[in-house]
Motif scaffolding. Sequence first.
Motif, mmCIF file in Angstrom:
data_model
loop_
_atom_site.group_PDB
_atom_site.id
_atom_site.type_symbol
_atom_site.label_atom_id
_atom_site.label_comp_id
_atom_site.label_asym_id
_atom_site.label_seq_id
_atom_site.Cartn_x
_atom_site.Cartn_y
_atom_site.Cartn_z
ATOM 1 N N TYR A 205 52.022 28.481 40.387
ATOM 2 C CA TYR A 205 52.280 28.790 41.806
ATOM 3 C C TYR A 205 53.147 30.052 41.913
ATOM 4 N N ALA A 206 54.167 30.138 41.021
ATOM 5 C CA ALA A 206 55.052 31.317 41.059
ATOM 6 C C ALA A 206 54.279 32.581 40.676
ATOM 7 N N ALA A 207 53.437 32.484 39.645
ATOM 8 C CA ALA A 207 52.663 33.659 39.214
ATOM 9 C C ALA A 207 51.729 34.109 40.337
ATOM 10 N N LEU A 208 51.070 33.145 40.966
ATOM 11 C CA LEU A 208 50.132 33.491 42.047
ATOM 12 C C LEU A 208 50.878 34.056 43.260
ATOM 13 N N SER A 209 52.087 33.541 43.520
ATOM 14 C CA SER A 209 52.869 34.072 44.641
ATOM 15 C C SER A 209 53.237 35.534 44.397
ATOM 16 N N GLU A 210 53.574 35.851 43.132
ATOM 17 C CA GLU A 210 53.906 37.248 42.811
ATOM 18 C C GLU A 210 52.675 38.132 43.031
ATOM 19 N N TYR A 211 51.529 37.621 42.591
ATOM 20 C CA TYR A 211 50.266 38.341 42.818
ATOM 21 C C TYR A 211 50.051 38.558 44.320
ATOM 22 N N GLY A 212 50.211 37.502 45.102
ATOM 23 C CA GLY A 212 49.923 37.565 46.538
ATOM 24 C C GLY A 212 50.827 38.536 47.273
ATOM 25 N N ALA A 213 52.114 38.551 46.902
ATOM 26 C CA ALA A 213 53.053 39.458 47.577
ATOM 27 C C ALA A 213 52.694 40.912 47.269
ATOM 28 N N ALA A 214 52.407 41.190 45.994
ATOM 29 C CA ALA A 214 52.080 42.577 45.618
ATOM 30 C C ALA A 214 50.732 42.992 46.199
ATOM 31 N N ALA A 215 49.751 42.106 46.124
ATOM 32 C CA ALA A 215 48.413 42.450 46.640
ATOM 33 C C ALA A 215 48.449 42.631 48.161
ATOM 34 N N ILE A 264 48.825 51.702 43.773
ATOM 35 C CA ILE A 264 48.355 51.453 42.399
ATOM 36 C C ILE A 264 49.413 50.680 41.605
ATOM 37 N N GLU A 265 50.668 51.067 41.816
ATOM 38 C CA GLU A 265 51.773 50.366 41.143
ATOM 39 C C GLU A 265 51.770 48.867 41.536
ATOM 40 N N LEU A 266 51.585 48.613 42.824
ATOM 41 C CA LEU A 266 51.570 47.216 43.301
ATOM 42 C C LEU A 266 50.349 46.463 42.766
ATOM 43 N N ARG A 267 49.197 47.145 42.728
ATOM 44 C CA ARG A 267 47.990 46.526 42.169
ATOM 45 C C ARG A 267 48.244 46.113 40.717
ATOM 46 N N ASP A 268 48.872 47.019 39.947
ATOM 47 C CA ASP A 268 49.118 46.714 38.537
ATOM 48 C C ASP A 268 50.123 45.559 38.403
ATOM 49 N N ARG A 269 51.095 45.515 39.315
ATOM 50 C CA ARG A 269 52.060 44.411 39.281
ATOM 51 C C ARG A 269 51.346 43.085 39.592
ATOM 52 N N ALA A 270 50.441 43.134 40.550
ATOM 53 C CA ALA A 270 49.682 41.921 40.909
ATOM 54 C C ALA A 270 48.867 41.439 39.718
ATOM 55 N N VAL A 271 48.184 42.363 39.071
ATOM 56 C CA VAL A 271 47.325 41.989 37.929
ATOM 57 C C VAL A 271 48.191 41.450 36.790
ATOM 58 N N ALA A 272 49.326 42.080 36.539
ATOM 59 C CA ALA A 272 50.208 41.636 35.443
ATOM 60 C C ALA A 272 50.705 40.213 35.682
ATOM 61 N N ALA A 273 50.941 39.872 36.948
ATOM 62 C CA ALA A 273 51.464 38.530 37.266
ATOM 63 C C ALA A 273 50.473 37.439 36.882
ATOM 64 N N LEU A 274 49.190 37.801 36.764
ATOM 65 C CA LEU A 274 48.163 36.786 36.486
ATOM 66 C C LEU A 274 48.027 36.469 35.002
ATOM 67 N N ALA A 275 48.783 37.176 34.144
ATOM 68 C CA ALA A 275 48.623 37.011 32.687
ATOM 69 C C ALA A 275 48.607 35.551 32.233
ATOM 70 N N PRO A 276 49.528 34.689 32.746
ATOM 71 C CA PRO A 276 49.527 33.312 32.236
ATOM 72 C C PRO A 276 48.280 32.508 32.629
ATOM 73 N N LEU A 277 47.476 33.010 33.563
ATOM 74 C CA LEU A 277 46.352 32.204 34.073
ATOM 75 C C LEU A 277 45.041 32.424 33.322
ATOM 76 N N ALA A 288 42.044 42.586 43.227
ATOM 77 C CA ALA A 288 43.211 43.481 43.351
ATOM 78 C C ALA A 288 42.765 44.941 43.258
ATOM 79 N N HIS A 289 41.828 45.213 42.371
ATOM 80 C CA HIS A 289 41.311 46.584 42.255
ATOM 81 C C HIS A 289 40.531 46.967 43.511
ATOM 82 N N TYR A 290 39.724 46.023 43.975
ATOM 83 C CA TYR A 290 38.901 46.271 45.182
ATOM 84 C C TYR A 290 39.793 46.579 46.394
#
Length: 296
Positions: A205-215, A264-277, A288-290
């Motif tokens: 949930y925390a990883a996805l929240s980080e993704y959602g905020a950045a995206a 682009i920085e935020l997109r990369d942060r969003a993608v990085a947050a998904l690593a554990p998934l 995120a790229h789209y």
Amino acid sequence: MDLETYLREGRMQVDQALDTFLPAEGLLPSSLHRAMRYSVFAGGKRIRPLLLLAACEAVGGGRDDALPAACALEMIHTYSLIHDDLPAMDNDDFRRGRPTSHKVFGEAIAVLAGDALLTEAFILLSSPVGNRRLPPAVGRDVIQIIGRAAGSLGMVGGQVVDMESEGQTIDFPTLEYIHTHKTGALILASIQAGARLGGADEPAYAALSEYGAAAGLAFQIADDILDVVGERESLGKGVGGDQSRGKATYPALLGLQDARGRAIELRDRAVAALAPLGGAAEPLRRIAHYIVDRSS
Ligand code: GRG
């Protein structure tokens, strides 16, 4: 995976479900139901429902359990667009490639169509029919997540600060407040609701929240950039409106190049947050790229 196919199939599924969940045009009052459907089926990208479904699946949840909430988000989003286009707010004539709701149905029906879509969303979220397989606590959490994101501490609050800032010189924190609330809050809620519906544990949930905020923030910066460099035809609405209204935007504050760099920085942060998934989060990575590269 092929992103285009993924998005097209997801949109078809969401549209089919929206058609089932929205009151039929023939039901009284027919003018209101026609107006609700006119704006919902005007061809939006369905990014919020798609994010909700992708987040749910990223943690092993099933699509069917998430479709009612996905549709509720699109109803809330559509209400916000109808109201945002009104003469009292942005006074826009075109949206999603069509004349805006108030241009077709008049101001009063446009206001009421927005009101009814917002209300319909919460009927759907709390409906025991659509959500029959979900534990009640999950349903309650999802209503809280989406309600807070849509209300005065979220989207509506962001809209107010945005309106009050028109024509003013604002600082960067105010700009970030506007963007994270007006647009980012509902996008973050899409991800968090999907995570909750899919049964995410705390770390997921925390990883996805980080993704959602950045995206969510990246989405709004991309929107600002499109208002400067986008094409009227693919956007389905006028361009250059932000500048002519004296709106605070990323390109206005940072310049186009730095605004793009921030997205682009935020997109990369969003993608990085998904690593554990792992692999199940691939659609979210591609989305995120789209979000940053889109032309509409
Ligand atoms: C009126 C309560 C109230 C809120 C309005 C969302 C919003 C707040 C205003 C819309 C103004 C705007 C253009 C914001 C920029 C970001 C945004 C929400 C763009 C439209 O969303 P998309 O690109 O649209 O997802 P589609 O048509 O694809 O669904």
